[in-house]
Structures are given as structure tokens and as C-alpha cells.
Design an enzyme around this catalytic site. Sequence first.
Site, PDB file in Angstrom:
ATOM      1  N   ASP A  70      -2.715   4.052   3.631  1.00  0.00           N
ATOM      2  CA  ASP A  70      -1.548   4.400   4.426  1.00  0.00           C
ATOM      3  C   ASP A  70      -0.502   3.301   4.498  1.00  0.00           C
ATOM      4  O   ASP A  70       0.686   3.579   4.600  1.00  0.00           O
ATOM      5  CB  ASP A  70      -1.958   4.860   5.831  1.00  0.00           C
ATOM      6  CG  ASP A  70      -2.877   3.885   6.554  1.00  0.00           C
ATOM      7  OD1 ASP A  70      -3.194   2.822   5.996  1.00  0.00           O
ATOM      8  OD2 ASP A  70      -3.282   4.197   7.690  1.00  0.00           O
ATOM      9  N   ASP A 445      -6.920  -3.510  14.571  1.00  0.00           N
ATOM     10  CA  ASP A 445      -8.057  -2.595  14.429  1.00  0.00           C
ATOM     11  C   ASP A 445      -9.415  -3.281  14.333  1.00  0.00           C
ATOM     12  O   ASP A 445     -10.413  -2.726  14.797  1.00  0.00           O
ATOM     13  CB  ASP A 445      -7.891  -1.654  13.224  1.00  0.00           C
ATOM     14  CG  ASP A 445      -6.636  -0.800  13.294  1.00  0.00           C
ATOM     15  OD1 ASP A 445      -6.206  -0.476  14.424  1.00  0.00           O
ATOM     16  OD2 ASP A 445      -6.078  -0.478  12.239  1.00  0.00           O
TER      17      ASP A 445
END
Length: 732
Positions: A70, A445
Site C-alpha cells: 500500500d 504499527d
Amino acid sequence: MFASSLSRRAVLAGAAAVAAVAGVPVLAGQASAAGSSAYRWRNVVIGGTGFITGVLFHPRVRGLAYARTDIGGAYRWDDRRDRWVPLLDHIGWDDWNLLGVEAMAVDPAHPDRLYLACGTYAQSWGSNGAVLRSDDRGATWRRTDLTVKLGANEDGRGAGERLLVDPRDSDTLWLGTRHDGLLRSTDRGATWAPATGFPATPSATGQGVTFLVAAGRTVYAGWGDGGGANLFRTADGTTWEAVPGQPSGTAARVPIRAAYDRHTRELYVTYADAPGPNGQSDGSVHKLRTAGGGWTEVTPVKPGGTTEEGSADTFGYGGVAVDARRPGTVVVSTNNRWAAVDTLYRSTDGGRSWRSLKDTAVLDVSETPYLEWGEDKPKFGWWIQALALDPYDSEHLVYGTGATLYGTRDLRHWAPRIRGLEEASVTQLVSPPAGRAHLISGSRDIGVMYHERLTSSPAHGMATNPVLGSATGLAQAARRPAYVVRAGWGENGNGAYSHDGGRTWAPFAAQPSLAEDAPGPIAANADGSVLLWSFVHWDGTKYPAHRSADNGATWSEIPTFPKGATPVADPADPALFYAYDTDTGTLLASTDKGRSFTARATGLPSGDSQFKLAAAPGRSGDLWLSTKGNGLYRSTDGGGSFAKVESCRASHTLGFGKAAAGAGYPAVYLVGSTEAITAVYRSDDEARTWVRINDDDHQWGWTGETITGDPRVYGRVYLATNGRGIQYGEPV
């Protein structure tokens, strides 16, 4: 075989125009800028760490596969070396938005041809997308800039491939967009125009085309905007129709992916009630007999049940792959199944019966230990939308997650197949002057990691006690390097300290109430006796900073500290802290260990929260201020006054490393520009002169977050990227 300060949130923008311009060459392997110093660049190995949104095996070439991400570019699988090869590291600073890959396509008739549709954000501030086309499997490229935006890091990014070579004509390509309908090229992607006859009307807020897939000579297009038919087809490339009898209802609202079984002439389609990867709570799987037109629902398990613990078992369906060698063999994935954990279902009888591959899976994450996330064992996966089955090996199956790519050769034993693929979005870098690790890093993350070796994933995985998601702060006491502190987003506390250089951690005994919803940067003074913690919400709201003089047991507000600023400790004097107020262009300092701050230099550049202040190691009051296009400033009197560094045109981030032989000042590393090119530079003479140390093949898009040299190894530099992990360079 295998294995930013820029928002990751998808806010859809308005529709753009739909014409395209002619192709422009973009060749990997261009000559470096004059004056470059020869460097070898490699990834610090973490192993994956980002959302793998698509994997594509070439249907005619054994061992050839591609992966898209992404925000971190695309990769080609090197079967001989057993690793992924990055294909878009040449994307430069101004083109950072092209590192998100919306879709990829191969030509079955021409194995060396590869096409990528690139564009990370469709929001107003994102640049238009582009199509890259290669005749040598991604070694070199030609580029066509589009006049529409693509959204590789927006909702729906795990849907199917929106780019397709027409099965009837290799010169014809189709490109599905989010807000501008279906585009068509008749010259191998050099120019694009709206496809005639496509019946769906795009909107500014929908998903548009979710996938394009060939079933024989017919092209099928999924449509994610809702409000009627969501699957269309054309048999001649001109006339499109809604597929008759297609499923409807909440469980079939958005078609996610499709795969064609050429033996049985059946098209399998996965559906969900939302595009994902988040937000799905219902879904289904259906197959279409393309010759006769009949539909059959083959959903393995309907969402909406209850787990053994009593939680609602809600999810959608995502990936789908068919076995090219065995008729009627198909694999599908669940997605967003948090209560019961996502799985793969496999059928060998055309979907009449299924078995969960998770139930018998044996996971081995010894190569990437962070995947245990502080638990006793890893979970099978989440955000499973990328799914691919080797056309030459019926038991060679791979699937992507939000952090890695798992693979198997026997449908039972699974391991990450991720070598060479690094997609971390890195926010923090510390290179200790002593100890077992040359690098400690913090990322979005995956929190903080302790790198004893640069060539393997950290043996202890991510920092635990507590486990944090995205890291917001990481600091080491300059005169006491065994003491390190960190901050970030977490469910069981938001800050921690280490007495062994970052190898093991303990949570702060207490934390300000702001920490849970707005953890920000943190600093430790030179001897580690005082901590300053700043608080910034993810939406940009700034709050008062707090101070602790007892290792995080108690905290008190600092009224005079500029809200949201990053605290910077003087590396030599434990009494001194600094902060740069980017709202007003003011440097503030504290001489009482952070209890109070007063203004020193004023009238400096303001208005951008990404301006950065750095303190030169081993020196008191030697400060450097990066103000992007406003340039680089330096103070040698603790922020009382600043002088502009005339050799530097722009400075986005700056760091220090071991001095060159015979030099009396640390090497200075810069992401910025001395003339027109934004690049990575080194200075061995206190910024009087600079040498560019990256080259045109190694640019990695946006690299403005942080950079640091190694205090023990001259010339070694660590660079944070927004999607290509940590790059480290060394002179050759």
C-alpha cells in the site's frame, strides 16, 4: 519460493478529469548526480511489517511472481536467490505518492512485460497517479502520468487487480479507477482514455472499479459504489452489460476479488459489505458458470455467528485463488475476522465443501519473531486479502496480512516468505554510542525494535512490556546510554524505560491521563534523571507537556513548554532542555531540568510542525534547525541566536555520526538539498561542503522523517523511509 507524517487514513477526494498524457521514460539505472560519493545501500532487516495488498504469479513462467504494497512499492520474486527484489526504489522525493501500488498486471503472452498502476492517495493534496510499464520485469520503466488519482493506501486497497491486459489483444489494457470510471489504452499503456460503453457511473466517494479479471476472452469488472449491479462484463471490448442474476443484499454489496477456473469455466467472486480492510462485518462467496450463466452460492461459513467466548463472529470475504492444475480446487480468505481470527478455506469440489487451513496450520516465525506480538505464539493472520496459488504447484500457497506474507509448500506448515520485502513506515532512529546494538528503531504499527544485527530480524521481536503499536517517541540518555525511553500507542500503557540499552523494558509506574489518547515525543536529559513527554493527538491537537524526575512514577505539567513541541535534551549538560515552537518560530530553553522554559531566539521560520531541532552530540548548546524549504540554521550558544547555513538550500531532517579521520566535528547527515535535488547528503566539515551519498536508483520516495549516523562507524548512516523500512548506507 518465498516469502509519515503522511496520513494512512483514507479520505476520499472529489472526482478528477480523465484524460491522460503521453508516456515519459523513467529508467532505473540513470547516472547519479555529479559529485556523488559511492555508497552501498541495504535494508536493515525487520521482515515485512506492512500490508501486502496483492500477490500475482505469472501464469506461464515457473517461479516468477510479483507483490504490491500500500505504501512501499512493488517487488519481483527472485526464485534463484529466494528473495524479493524491490522495483520502485528509484521513485524520487517529488514523486513520493507513486510508491503506493494500486494494481499490477502481467501479459501471459509476453512474460517480460509488467505494468503497475501507482498512486497512494486520491485526496486533494495527493498527486495524480501514473502507469509504469516495463519490458524487462521491472528492471527499467517507462511512465505515463494520468490526470486521475489512485488510492493504494485508501479503503479498498486489498481488493483485486484494477489493471488488466486484454485477453484478446496484448496492446490493449484496462485500468479501473476509484472515482473516474474505467480507462482503456490501445498502445500498451502509453496513453489512456475513458472506456466507451461502461455502464456504471462513478462518484466522488465510492470505490469505483474493485477488480478486473479475464475469464477466457471475456473481461469482468467489479464495481464497489453500490446502488445496483456490481459486476459487469464485456465479450468484445466495446459492449458492456451487467451480469444477469448476480447476488445482491448486504453480504454481496461489494465484490472484492475474483478468480477464474478455466477447467470448469467458473468464476469465483468474494464479497463483503464494505471494501475493507477494516469495517467489514458480512460477506459471501459465489461462483458463476460463465458458459450457462447460472450462479451458485458457495460461502464456506456465513458471518454473524458467535465464538466460543461469546463474541460476535463478524467478517467479510477477501482473497480467492483457483488451482490451475486441479479443476474445482479453490481457496478463499476471510477478512476483518478479529474475534475468531481470519482463516483460509479450501475446497476441492467446487465449493460444495470446505476445510479451514488455519485449523491444522503450524506457524514458524523464527525468522521474523516480532510476529508473535508479545504473545506465546503468532496468530494465523489479519487483513487477509492478498491470496495467490502457484500455477505450477498445487500446494504452494501464499497469503498476505497487515504485516507479512505467509507461504506453504504442503498446506500445513507455514512461514513468512518475506526476505527482501521491507515496508515499515519508520519514525524514530537511535544509534547508541556503546552496547550490543548499533541501532534502535521505532515505526508505525510495530513499535520499537532493538537491532543487534542489521542483517536479520531482531531476535527479541518488537519491544514488549508493554507492547506498543506506532512509536511516537524514542530517546537515549546521552551520558548514560544504557538508559532508553520510548512512547507510543498501546492498550496497556503508553510509555516504558530500559536500563540495558533498549533490550528489555518496563512500563512507567504511572502516566499522565493525556498519554492514552495523545502520546507524543519523549526525551531524557543527559544523565537520565529527568523525562519530558509531549502530547499530540493523531488529529494534530496539541496538549501541555509533562515532566518526571522519578523514572515515570509521577508527572507534573510544564506550563511554559510550547504545546506539541518536541523536547530535545542537551547531550552534555543534564540541566538543559530545548524546544522549538513551530507555531511562532521561537526557540525556548530550560536551565532547570525542564521545570520551566523561556524564549531565546525569535523570528525563525514558523508554521510547519515538521520543522526539526537537533543537538550535536557531545557539545552543549550546539543546535541545528531544519526548516524544510526555508533552509538549515545553526546555533552555538544554546539557542540565543541562529545563523543560516548558506551551503544548504533545504533541510528536512538532520543527524550526526562518527567524525571522519582527522576531523574534529561529527559527520553531519542531511535529507535536503544543496541545489535543486532533494537527496541524502553528508558533510565532514560542519556543513561548509556536502557530498550526495544516495543515487538515482536509491531514493525511496519521501524520506523526511529522521536520519542518523552511526557514532561508532564512520560513514554509516541510517535513514527512515515512509514505506521502504530502514535503509542503511556505507561507503564503498
